[in-house]
Design a protein around this motif. Structure first.
Motif, PDB file in Angstrom:
ATOM      1  N   HIS A  81      -6.739  27.980  11.175  1.00 47.92           N
ATOM      2  CA  HIS A  81      -6.286  28.830  12.267  1.00 47.92           C
ATOM      3  C   HIS A  81      -5.392  29.931  11.709  1.00 47.92           C
ATOM      4  N   ARG A  82      -5.163  30.965  12.487  1.00 50.26           N
ATOM      5  CA  ARG A  82      -4.361  32.094  12.037  1.00 50.26           C
ATOM      6  C   ARG A  82      -2.954  31.639  11.657  1.00 50.26           C
ATOM      7  N   ASN A 126      -2.140  35.950  17.961  1.00 47.36           N
ATOM      8  CA  ASN A 126      -3.147  35.840  16.909  1.00 47.36           C
ATOM      9  C   ASN A 126      -3.564  37.186  16.334  1.00 47.36           C
ATOM     10  N   ARG A 183      -5.905  32.829   7.385  1.00 54.54           N
ATOM     11  CA  ARG A 183      -6.067  31.528   8.029  1.00 54.54           C
ATOM     12  C   ARG A 183      -5.590  30.412   7.110  1.00 54.54           C
TER      13      ARG A 183
END
Length: 546
Positions: A331-332, A346, A478
């Motif tokens: 995920h970011r 994000n 990420r």
């Protein structure tokens, strides 16, 4: 005097059939809260009131097709039976009576009241029923009846400033959910969902890997059973379309409620702010507990993941193993290499603490200030790298790749656009600078999530052709992977986020921490894709991994 005797003696009631009486009692059984709300303060909530509200009497007279006078007489005869009758599940024909005759006067077959009509604050001296309501139109997503219009009633206690809702009460800006298991859960400002339906969505996600988007689509296509024009005709200002956000919010709220139910606690969340942020702290607290105490299934064992081993001398012992693997579903994250703080959005590249790095050149290893309006410094090579990166991003074939990457089942759906600023990070990107100052963009296939040695090479190295290699972080960064430990039977016992790489030493540390919590039993065998490297580290430092 019996009810049937009274019916025979009254000329107006003699013509009523059993169908009239059954319909009368069934419709009123779902309107008891509406009846009680209109009564004077002195009437107890557990006793049938002497009179029906005018709007209820009018609806019953129209729906049952009897006179208003007959409604009053029937209520006098049957009120105690109706009051102690459990809420009835209405038939489609009875539901349609509400749609035709009830909606226009503010009555629905489903009205969501708080579980009590009296203040439950132990510090409040008020004992009379709460009579200061606030009503709002809502829609309820159900499994068997489809989308239903409803009213959500809030009851306010002026003595202690507590507002009672269907699922929770609000005091001092905080929501406190009741300890019960509600049949309907609020998933939006004007949206509720049936608990059984949310359970179906959760099962589809866990068992069949159905996305929240497809859960919403399947419901709208197969189960909703209503058209938006029906709601508009009845004076409802909300449509019945279920969204992906509704499904995700339902998933989060139900799982948090179930967790608190197992712990015999109540869920507390802020009442103000946006829905997407409301449950974040509660989820963080749950994640911290998992890290400290392990998953609920940390001590799991079954016939599929435990075997009895018989030695040469006939002795037996139980043998368990655990499998470790990294899932490349990052995920970011903040682009500072050592930062684990969350991004506020994000679309951002840095967290709040490191936001000043937005003004620094995005070429890894370069600390020069970026040219305003760009992400690179004034160095011609770095400027060319940024140009090549975004030129490729604007290419038609890249846009097609993005569409395929997002795997949109309905690419024409305006609710699921492919955002223009999504970084095409499918694979690895780097730049090579030759001796003449020419920059070339290179791409390779991401090797995925496998264990690597702890030593990390310098970012600016040389390629096989002698050209200098550079890495840039123009887009979002990420996390590397989500590392999991899973039993052979499929039960996941632990999870951890690896931010930069799947270093073998970190994997070993992850295993050690997992089985150091209470209730955990250390397995005899560890299955891992780079077990040779892991074994070498354990043998080289037995004092650390014993």
């Amino acid at each position: 005097m019996s009810v049937f005797g009274a019916l025979r003696r009254d000329p107006q009631l003699q013509a009523l059939t059993m169908s009239h009486i059954f319909l009368f009692t069934r419709l009123l059984s779902v309107l008891k809260n509406d009846i009680m709300l209109c009564q004077p303060v002195g009437i107890p909530v557990d006793i049938a009131p002497p009179l029906l509200p005018e709007v209820v009497s009018g609806f019953i007279a129209t729906a049952v097709e009897i006179s208003l006078e007959s409604v009053g007489k029937l209520w006098e005869l049957l009120k105690e039976d109706v009051w102690h009758l459990s809420e009835t599940k209405l038939s489609p024909i009875e539901e349609d009576l509400f749609r035709v005759h009830g909606w226009k006067v503010g009555l629905t077959s489903l009205t969501l009241y708080p579980p009590t009509h009296t203040c439950q604050n132990p510090d409040c001296a008020r004992t009379n029923p709460l009579k200061k309501p606030e009503a709002r139109q809502v829609v309820v997503y159900t499994q068997g009846t489809g989308v239903m219009p409803a009213w959500a009633i809030h009851l306010y206690c002026p003595d202690c400033n507590t507002n009672y809702h269907h699922n929770f009460f609000v005091r001092g800006g905080m929501r406190t959910y009741y300890g019960n298991k509600p049949a309907y859960i609020q998933i939006g400002e004007h949206q509720f969902a049936e608990r059984k339906l949310i359970g179906l969505w959760v099962s589809l996600m866990l068992v069949a890997w159905v996305s929240a988007t497809n859960c919403a689509r399947a419901y709208d296509m197969a189960l909703s059973g209503q058209q938006e024009r029906d709601f508009a005709d009845g004076g409802w200002q909300f449509g019945c379309v279920l969204t992906t956000d509704h499904v995700w919010d339902a998933f989060i709220i139900l799982t948090l409620l179930d967790y608190n139910d197992r712990k015999d606690t109540c869920l507390h969340v802020p009442h103000t702010g946006e829905q997407k942020d409301r449950f974040a702290d509660a989820m963080r607290a749950r994640n911290r507990e998992v890290i400290q105490d392990g998953q609920d299934e940390i001590a799991h064992c079954c016939n599929k993941c435990m075997r009895e081993w018989i030695g040469p001398d006939g002795t037996t012992r139980d043998v368990q193993l655990i499998i470790g693997d990294g899932m490349a579903m990052g995920h970011r994250r903040c682009q500072d290499s050592r930062c684990t703080s969350e991004l506020s959005n994000n679309r951002h590249r840095f967290c709040f603490e490191h936001r000043h790095l937005e003004d620094v050149c995005s070429i890894v290893g370069c600390d020069t200030r970026a040219v305003p309006g760009t992400k690179s410094c004034a160095d011609p090579g770095h400027t060319e790298m940024e140009r090549l990166h975004y030129e490729r991003g604007r290419a038609a074939f890249t846009l097609r790749d993005r569409l395929q990457k997002h795997r949109l089942a309905h690419p024409k759906d305006q609710s699921l656009p492919v955002p223009e600023d999504v970084d095409d990070d499918e694979g690895m990107e780097w730049f090579e600078l030759d001796g003449n100052g020419q920059v070339q963009l290179q791409r390779g296939i991401d090797p995925g999530s496998i264990g690597v040695e702890d030593s990390i090479p310098c970012e600016a190295t040389k390629s096989d052709t002698g050209n200098r290699k550079y890495k840039a972080l123009f887009g979002g960064l990420r996390t590397h992977n989500e590392q999991i430990l899973v039993r052979p039977c499929g039960v996941i016992v632990s999870r951890a986020t690896f931010y930069n790489a799947e270093a073998v030493s970190n994997v070993l540390l992850f295993v050690e921490k997992t089985f150091s919590v209470p209730r955990a039993f250390k397995p005899e065998h560890f299955v891992y894709d780079t077990n040779c490297d892991a074994k070498q580290q354990v043998l080289a430092h037995p004092e650390e991994w014993s």
